[in-house]
Design an enzyme around this catalytic site. Structure first.
Site, mmCIF file in Angstrom:
data_model
loop_
_atom_site.group_PDB
_atom_site.id
_atom_site.type_symbol
_atom_site.label_atom_id
_atom_site.label_comp_id
_atom_site.label_asym_id
_atom_site.label_seq_id
_atom_site.Cartn_x
_atom_site.Cartn_y
_atom_site.Cartn_z
ATOM 1 N N GLU A 152 0.826 -1.210 0.000
ATOM 2 C CA GLU A 152 0.000 0.000 0.000
ATOM 3 C C GLU A 152 0.864 1.265 0.000
ATOM 4 O O GLU A 152 0.543 2.239 -0.662
ATOM 5 C CB GLU A 152 -0.955 0.019 1.208
ATOM 6 C CG GLU A 152 -2.105 -0.967 1.083
ATOM 7 C CD GLU A 152 -3.025 -0.681 -0.103
ATOM 8 O OE1 GLU A 152 -3.025 0.458 -0.602
ATOM 9 O OE2 GLU A 152 -3.717 -1.605 -0.540
ATOM 10 N N TYR A 170 -6.745 6.028 4.836
ATOM 11 C CA TYR A 170 -6.939 5.006 3.792
ATOM 12 C C TYR A 170 -6.071 3.766 4.074
ATOM 13 O O TYR A 170 -6.567 2.634 4.065
ATOM 14 C CB TYR A 170 -6.594 5.580 2.394
ATOM 15 C CG TYR A 170 -6.353 4.462 1.432
ATOM 16 C CD1 TYR A 170 -7.420 3.713 0.952
ATOM 17 C CD2 TYR A 170 -5.053 4.077 1.082
ATOM 18 C CE1 TYR A 170 -7.212 2.621 0.129
ATOM 19 C CE2 TYR A 170 -4.832 2.989 0.262
ATOM 20 C CZ TYR A 170 -5.918 2.271 -0.215
ATOM 21 O OH TYR A 170 -5.702 1.183 -1.012
ATOM 22 N N ASP A 228 -9.815 4.806 -1.654
ATOM 23 C CA ASP A 228 -8.756 5.391 -2.473
ATOM 24 C C ASP A 228 -9.403 5.998 -3.730
ATOM 25 O O ASP A 228 -10.628 6.102 -3.815
ATOM 26 C CB ASP A 228 -7.696 4.328 -2.833
ATOM 27 C CG ASP A 228 -8.255 3.258 -3.763
ATOM 28 O OD1 ASP A 228 -9.488 3.219 -3.960
ATOM 29 O OD2 ASP A 228 -7.455 2.468 -4.294
#
Ligand code: SF4
Length: 350
Positions: free
Chosen positions: A38, A119, A137
């Site tokens: 991520e 997020y 996102d």
């Protein structure tokens, strides 16, 4: 109307992407792998990230190994991915997790770690720990804006989109399969509900999609017009000795590309530098030759660097100021950002 979570999960089972950081069906990706992927995927495409991810994991197979590594080595492993604050935060975060003894599993505890925003905390909690939250996102914002035909321009629409996205997983099937549901949403946005020409005909949520019904899918989400990026100028100097070694220096610990390695040069400013002005910042008196210029686009600015090169016999015999000598063979292991690698390439170095 909330679209069917089961329809999305069925679609995901058949069409899920095969990604190096994704566990096989029925499995759960370890939090370290979710977190690393991520962070790498922020502002970077899947195709670019794949080789970096694999190399990084073989170099630092565990969080403990990453925590123990010197920061310079971590920056060097990151070099080329850009946005280096991510690498510094990753390192600091690994040290905190190693000290805690376990990866936190709740959104608030994850958010308290360096470099982990809302997020990323939700993505780790959902994917690695099965917490029923929706990570929002750009992909999820786009899908949500189309499902509910929200035409308020971004970024003003962000809060509303997050509220609407949060109700997408209310069905029990989504609550029970939070990991798959989050990844299914990402895949839907990345492969079907794409920014241009979404393939609504193949979409499991088409029967519930307001934008599709109104024929406005491709117009959403609406984005407010952006101001132009400022253009900055600078010069940098490729100084070699007679053995071919290059003179480098470390950037300050704060600001753009903090702590990275660079070629010595001028500061970066809005006004272009004359050659005379630029050469007054050269690290040594030498026969400087202009070899061209490099343009590099950062998030907030476009930079144009004029590159000069020169050779002297020995670094030792010149007052070069702060910096260090680096052999050509050792250049690859240096934490050199892409813009500096472009400058070296222009001067014929690897
Ligand atoms: Fe996106 Fe089309 Fe599916 Fe709506 S129907 S969610 S616009 S792909």
């Amino acid at each position: 109307m909330i679209p069917s979570a089961s329809a999305l999960l069925d679609w995901y089972e058949r069409h899920r992407r095969d990604l190096p950081w994704r566990a096989p069906p029925g499995g759960r990706t370890p939090p370290y792998h979710v977190w690393l992927s991520e962070i790498m995927l922020q502002q970077t495409t899947v195709v670019t990230v794949k080789p970096y991810y694999s190399r990084f994991l073989s170099r630092y197979p565990t969080i403990e190994a990453l925590a123990k590594a010197p920061q310079e080595d971590v920056l060097a492993a990151w070099a080329g991915l850009g946005y280096y604050t991510r690498a510094r935060n990753l390192h600091a975060c690994a040290q905190q997790i190693a000290a805690l003894g376990a990866f936190p599993s709740t959104v608030p505890a994850l958010r308290a770690l360096p470099g982990i925003g809302d997020y990323t905390a939700r993505a780790i909690a959902a994917i690695a720990f099965g917490v029923p939250v929706v990570p929002v996102d750009g992909n999820v914002e786009r899908v949500t804006s189309r499902l509910f035909a929200i035409d308020t321009p971004l970024p003003a629409a962000r809060r509303l989109l997050a509220q609407q996205a949060a109700i997408l997983n209310t069905e029990p099937a989504a609550q029970a399969n939070a990991s798959d549901f989050a990844q299914a949403l990402f895949d839907l946005g990345a492969t079907i509900c794409t920014p241009r020409a979404p393939t609504c005909i193949l979409c499991p949520w088409q029967p519930h999609c307001s934008a599709y019904a109104q024929g406005i899918a491709e117009k959403l989400p609406v984005k407010a017009p952006r101001g132009a990026k400022p253009q900055k100028y600078g010069a940098c100097f490729v100084l070699r000795d007679r053995h071919g070694a290059v003179w480098l220096r470390r950037r300050p610990e704060k600001g753009l590309l903090a702590g990275m390695t660079e070629l010595p040069g001028t500061n970066w400013r809005l006004e272009a530098w004359s050659e005379q002005e630029a050469l007054s910042h050269a690290p040594a008196q030498a026969e400087w030759r202009e070899v061209g210029f490099v343009t590099h686009v950062f998030t907030h600015l476009t930079l144009q660097l004029t590159v000069y090169d020169a050779q002297i016999s020995e670094f030792r015999s010149h007052p070069l100021g702060e910096g260090f000598s680096c052999s050509v063979q050792a250049l690859e292991a240096q934490a050199l950002p892409s813009v500096m690698r472009k400058c070296l390439a222009l001067a014929g170095l690897p």
